[in-house]
Write an enzyme that holds these catalytic residues in place. Structure first.
Site, PDB file in Angstrom:
ATOM      1  N   HIS A 111     -30.652 -10.987 -60.497  1.00 15.73           N
ATOM      2  CA  HIS A 111     -30.343 -10.944 -61.815  1.00 15.73           C
ATOM      3  C   HIS A 111     -31.360  -9.804 -62.486  1.00 15.73           C
ATOM      4  O   HIS A 111     -30.781  -9.202 -63.499  1.00 15.73           O
ATOM      5  CB  HIS A 111     -30.734 -12.112 -62.607  1.00 15.73           C
ATOM      6  CG  HIS A 111     -30.000 -13.485 -61.982  1.00 15.73           C
ATOM      7  ND1 HIS A 111     -30.471 -14.439 -61.309  1.00 15.73           N
ATOM      8  CD2 HIS A 111     -28.457 -13.939 -62.245  1.00 15.73           C
ATOM      9  CE1 HIS A 111     -29.489 -15.177 -61.149  1.00 15.73           C
ATOM     10  NE2 HIS A 111     -28.243 -14.964 -61.914  1.00 15.73           N
ATOM     11  N   HIS A 164     -33.295 -14.807 -60.309  1.00 21.34           N
ATOM     12  CA  HIS A 164     -34.097 -14.238 -59.099  1.00 21.34           C
ATOM     13  C   HIS A 164     -33.912 -12.686 -59.398  1.00 21.34           C
ATOM     14  O   HIS A 164     -33.486 -11.977 -60.328  1.00 21.34           O
ATOM     15  CB  HIS A 164     -33.546 -14.658 -57.949  1.00 21.34           C
ATOM     16  CG  HIS A 164     -31.898 -14.446 -58.060  1.00 21.34           C
ATOM     17  ND1 HIS A 164     -31.268 -13.339 -57.692  1.00 21.34           N
ATOM     18  CD2 HIS A 164     -30.934 -15.579 -58.053  1.00 21.34           C
ATOM     19  CE1 HIS A 164     -29.879 -13.453 -57.831  1.00 21.34           C
ATOM     20  NE2 HIS A 164     -29.832 -14.913 -57.757  1.00 21.34           N
ATOM     21  N   GLN A 222     -14.993 -12.072 -58.529  1.00 24.43           N
ATOM     22  CA  GLN A 222     -15.407 -12.279 -60.072  1.00 24.43           C
ATOM     23  C   GLN A 222     -15.408 -11.126 -60.712  1.00 24.43           C
ATOM     24  O   GLN A 222     -14.701 -10.786 -61.796  1.00 24.43           O
ATOM     25  CB  GLN A 222     -16.691 -13.077 -60.322  1.00 24.43           C
ATOM     26  CG  GLN A 222     -17.170 -12.943 -61.494  1.00 24.43           C
ATOM     27  CD  GLN A 222     -18.445 -13.963 -61.792  1.00 24.43           C
ATOM     28  OE1 GLN A 222     -18.322 -15.149 -61.760  1.00 24.43           O
ATOM     29  NE2 GLN A 222     -19.337 -13.375 -62.028  1.00 24.43           N
TER      30      GLN A 222
HETATM   31  O1  PAF Z   1     -21.927 -15.068 -62.071  1.00 26.09           O
HETATM   32  C1  PAF Z   1     -22.326 -15.893 -62.873  1.00 26.09           C
HETATM   33  O2  PAF Z   1     -23.454 -16.183 -62.951  1.00 26.09           O
HETATM   34  C2  PAF Z   1     -21.228 -16.551 -63.760  1.00 26.09           C
HETATM   35  O3  PAF Z   1     -19.986 -16.723 -63.259  1.00 26.09           O
HETATM   36  C3  PAF Z   1     -21.288 -16.344 -65.073  1.00 26.09           C
HETATM   37  C4  PAF Z   1     -20.519 -14.725 -65.172  1.00 26.09           C
HETATM   38  C5  PAF Z   1     -22.278 -15.909 -65.827  1.00 26.09           C
HETATM   39  C6  PAF Z   1     -19.997 -16.642 -66.171  1.00 26.09           C
HETATM   40  O4  PAF Z   1     -20.680 -17.941 -66.306  1.00 26.09           O
END
Ligand code: PAF
Length: 283
Positions: free
Chosen positions: A37, A34, A155
């Site tokens: 990204h 989307h 994350q």
């Molecule tokens: O954020 C994400 O889409 C996922 O956690 C990642 C960093 C691609 C790892 O699979």
């Protein structure tokens, strides 16, 4: 845009670019791309000569097999998006390539403590899956820099810590959260929502975050009371809050009155989706 389905195809292209003295930016994704990204790819394009994007729905980071099974896979659309954005290479590995010895008993990478709190507590093993796969992808792509969304604040912090602790030679760049006009943070999981949930209910999360931020900036440092007020607001809108928590923006420890770098993390369930969002600020 080139597509590499094996590690050797990927490495051959990377080697060629390296021989030409080009820098490589990397955007790891799980697909179903989307505008959020797209903004990561744009940042990578600004900062590196060549941009590699990976799409891999990583089984190791799903604590629930049903969640893995229904995770949206839209590879044809994703290829179109990436081509339009000018990505140079799409790495599209299978689970057999990423986990050559299978998932059971596999080597893993973990950032203790940071991995266990908040989203990690709600989704046991999730961050271990993320750090393990990101480490593997870094080893395969060997990028100069990698771009991650600030929407996944925990994350991002965990990946920065992993890179620092393991001396991984990559610059980690955080890109700002993209939002729908309603304020809802863009996420592949928004596709699980009905129109009413998406435009009528889900935006309450960001409104609650902004309310807490404004209160804190206005001098109200009753963090527990602010968290509870936000939880009530979210639950009254028909969501089920998982957590709303006011933290030190660097350590993820509970915020103290003297802290000037703050992040408010939020997670809530709505229909089939678990939505996360956050608001970071300094004051
Ligand atoms: O954020 C994400 O889409 C996922 O956690 C990642 C960093 C691609 C790892 O699979």
């Amino acid at each position: 845009m080139q597509i590499a389905k094996t590690a050797s195809e990927l490495k051959a292209q990377i080697k060629q670019w390296r021989q030409q003295g080009l820098t490589i930016g990397f955007v790891p994704t799980m697909g179903n791309l989307h505008q959020g990204h797209a903004s990561l790819v744009e940042v990578a394009k600004q900062k590196a000569d060549k941009v590699v994007v990976s799409i891999f729905v990583n089984p190791m980071q799903f604590d629930n097999p049903d969640d893995l099974a229904i995770y949206p896979r839209t590879i044809d659309d994703d290829c179109e998006v990436l081509t339009a954005l000018g990505s140079d290479l799409l790495f599209l590995p299978t689970p057999e390539i990423v986990y050559p010895n299978g998932l059971e008993g596999r080597t893993f990478v973990e950032v203790p403590k940071l991995c266990d709190m908040f989203c990690g507590a709600s989704r046991p093993g999730h961050f271990r899956g993320v750090t393990t796969v990101v480490n593997k992808l870094f080893n395969l792509v060997e990028p100069d820099l990698a771009v991650f969304g600030e929407k996944d604040f925990q994350q991002l912090l965990i990946i920065r810590r992993m890179v620092e602790d393991l001396f991984i030679n990559v610059e980690i760049i955080g890109a700002p959260t993209k939002r729908e006009p309603s304020g809802l943070a863009m996420s592949s999981r928004n596709n699980y929502l009905t129109d009413e949930q998406r435009t009528g209910q889900a935006p309450i999360i960001y409104r609650a975050l902004k309310l807490i931020r404004d209160e804190i900036k206005g001098g109200n440092l009753q963090f527990n009371a602010l968290e509870q007020a936000a939880i009530d607001m979210i639950d009254q809108a028909g969501l089920k809050s998982d957590f709303i928590t006011v933290l030190n923006g660097q350590t993820l420890e509970p915020a103290k009155e003297q802290d000037r770098s703050i992040v408010i993390l939020a997670a809530a369930f709505l229909g089939k989706a678990r939505l996360i969002d956050n608001l970071y600020f300094e004051y």
